[in-house]
Design a protein around this motif. Structure first.
Motif, PDB file in Angstrom:
ATOM      1  N   PHE A  53       0.837  -1.204   0.000  1.00  0.00           N
ATOM      2  CA  PHE A  53       0.000   0.000   0.000  1.00  0.00           C
ATOM      3  C   PHE A  53       0.870   1.252   0.000  1.00  0.00           C
ATOM      4  CE2 PHE A  53      -2.235   3.450   2.095  1.00  0.00           C
ATOM      5  CZ  PHE A  53      -3.510   3.410   1.545  1.00  0.00           C
TER       6      PHE A  53
ATOM      7  N   SER B 132      -9.264   2.212   4.512  1.00  0.00           N
ATOM      8  CA  SER B 132      -7.808   2.096   4.403  1.00  0.00           C
ATOM      9  C   SER B 132      -7.082   2.767   5.563  1.00  0.00           C
ATOM     10  CB  SER B 132      -7.333   2.713   3.081  1.00  0.00           C
ATOM     11  OG  SER B 132      -7.903   2.063   1.971  1.00  0.00           O
TER      12      SER B 132
ATOM     13  N   ARG C 130       2.566   1.761  -3.430  1.00  0.00           N
ATOM     14  CA  ARG C 130       1.657   2.115  -4.512  1.00  0.00           C
ATOM     15  C   ARG C 130       1.032   3.494  -4.347  1.00  0.00           C
ATOM     16  NH1 ARG C 130      -1.431  -3.785  -5.055  1.00  0.00           N
ATOM     17  NH2 ARG C 130      -0.016  -4.681  -6.624  1.00  0.00           N
ATOM     18  N   ASN C 131       0.802   3.910  -3.113  1.00  0.00           N
ATOM     19  CA  ASN C 131       0.074   5.150  -2.882  1.00  0.00           C
ATOM     20  C   ASN C 131       0.959   6.341  -2.541  1.00  0.00           C
ATOM     21  OD1 ASN C 131      -3.067   4.454  -2.776  1.00  0.00           O
ATOM     22  ND2 ASN C 131      -1.951   2.739  -1.871  1.00  0.00           N
ATOM     23  N   TYR C 132       2.147   6.080  -2.027  1.00  0.00           N
ATOM     24  CA  TYR C 132       3.080   7.148  -1.679  1.00  0.00           C
ATOM     25  C   TYR C 132       4.473   6.741  -2.149  1.00  0.00           C
ATOM     26  CZ  TYR C 132      -0.816   8.673   1.220  1.00  0.00           C
ATOM     27  OH  TYR C 132      -2.054   9.081   1.644  1.00  0.00           O
TER      28      TYR C 132
ATOM     29  N   CYS D 255       1.650   4.187   6.810  1.00  0.00           N
ATOM     30  CA  CYS D 255       2.522   5.057   6.017  1.00  0.00           C
ATOM     31  C   CYS D 255       2.968   6.264   6.836  1.00  0.00           C
ATOM     32  CB  CYS D 255       1.799   5.522   4.760  1.00  0.00           C
ATOM     33  SG  CYS D 255       1.267   4.188   3.658  1.00  0.00           S
TER      34      CYS D 255
END
Length: 265
Positions: A139, A205, A142-144, A212
C-alpha cells in the motif's frame, strides 16, 4: 509510559465519538493463526504487554464499527504463506514497486537483502507481522511511491553508518500499530483505540494509511535523534508516543489531519 517507567495521561473529548453509525467495506480474509514473536535480530517490537484483567475500560461500538474491526482483525490473523498464489503475487508486486528496473530472480534470492530483509527468504521475516505487514508495505509503495523510495533508498537527511533495515523495520511498524490500537481485543480499551475505530469506520484504508504515516514519522525521529542501529527500539518508543499524542488531538477528525501526515507530501 515514558522511558523512566512513569505514567502519563492524555485527555481528549470524544464528543460525537463512537455513536455515529457508518460503514466500511473491505474483502473478508481467511483467518489463520499468526505469531507475534521476535521480529529481527536487534529489532524487537516495542509494545506494552496487555492483560485481560488489567482493569482498563472498554468502549461500546456501533454494529458497523464492530464489523470494521472484525474485518481488520481477520486481516491481522492471516499468516504469510509463500505457497498461496495471492501471497506470492503480492511479494512479487512489492519487489516490482521497489525496484521496477530490476528483474527478480526468485522468491528466494539474495536480492531481497537490497530491500532490507534479513536473508534471502523474506517469508521468514513475516512471522511477527503476518500477511498484513506485506499488504502495508505494498500500500505504501503504490500510494506514496516517492516517500516509499526515499525511505527505501535512505535519500533524506544525514544517515548513520549503521542504518535500520527498511523491510524489517516495516514489519515492526505493523506490529507496533496493532499493539498501540489494541486491535486484538474484542472492543477498544483505550481512548486511542476507540478514536482509531471511528476513523476506520469512515475510511476502510485507515490502518494502511496510518502505517505510512508511522513509517515516515519513525524515519524523521531516527534522523532527529541521530540514531544508529542499536537505537532502533528507542526510536520506536518515541514514534509510538508521537502517534498516540497526535491521535488524541482535539481537531483530528481524519488521519489526514494528523500533523505527521504532512511528512508524506
Amino acid at each position: 509510559m515514558d522511558d523512566r517507567g512513569e505514567s502519563f495521561v492524555a485527555v481528549r473529548r470524544i464528543s460525537q465519538g463512537l455513536e455515529r453509525d457508518s460503514s466500511c467495506h473491505s474483502p473478508s480474509a481467511e483467518v489463520v493463526a499468526g505469531s507475534t514473536a521476535w521480529l529481527g535480530r536487534g529489532l524487537s517490537c516495542v509494545c506494552v504487554q496487555r492483560r485481560d484483567s488489567d482493569g482498563r475500560p472498554s468502549f461500546d461500538l456501533t454494529l458497523a464499527q464492530e464489523e470494521c474491526l472484525q474485518r481488520l482483525q481477520s486481516r491481522i490473523d492471516v499468516a504469510f504463506d509463500s505457497s498461496r498464489p495471492e501471497h506470492e503475487e503480492a511479494l512479487r508486486a512489492l519487489w516490482h514497486a521497489a525496484f521496477p528496473e530490476e528483474e527478480l530472480c526468485g522468491l528466494i534470492s539474495e536480492q531481497w537483502k537490497e530491500m532490507g530483509w534479513q536473508g534471502k527468504d523474506p517469508s521468514t521475516d513475516f512471522r511477527g507481522g503476518g500477511f498484513i505487514s506485506l499488504e502495508n508495505l505494498l500500500f505504501f509503495a503504490r500510494n506514496y511511491s516517492k516517500s516509499f523510495q526515499n525511505l527505501l533508498q535512505k535519500q533524506e537527511g544525514v544517515r548513520s553508518m549503521w542504518e535500520y533495515p527498511f523491510a524489517v523495520a516495516g514489519v515492526n511498524i505493523t506490529f507496533m500499530l496493532i499493539q498501540i490500537l489494541d486491535l486484538q481485543a474484542v472492543k477498544p480499551r483505550t481512548l486511542v483505540g476507540a478514536i482509531f475505530l471511528k476513523l476506520l469506520s469512515e475510511n476502510e484504508s485507515a490502518f494502511d494509511l496510518l502505517y505510512c504515516i508511522a513509517f515516515k514519522l519513525m524515519d524523521q525521529q531516527w534522523l532527529t535523534m541521530r540514531a544508529s542501529y542499536m537505537d532502533f527500539n528507542s526510536v520506536m518508543k518515541s514514534t509510538r508516543r508521537q502517534l498516540e499524542m497526535e491521535l488524541l488531538l482535539e481537531d483530528i477528525t481524519r488521519l489526514e489531519d494528523m500533523p505527521s501526515y504532512n511528512l508524506l507530501r
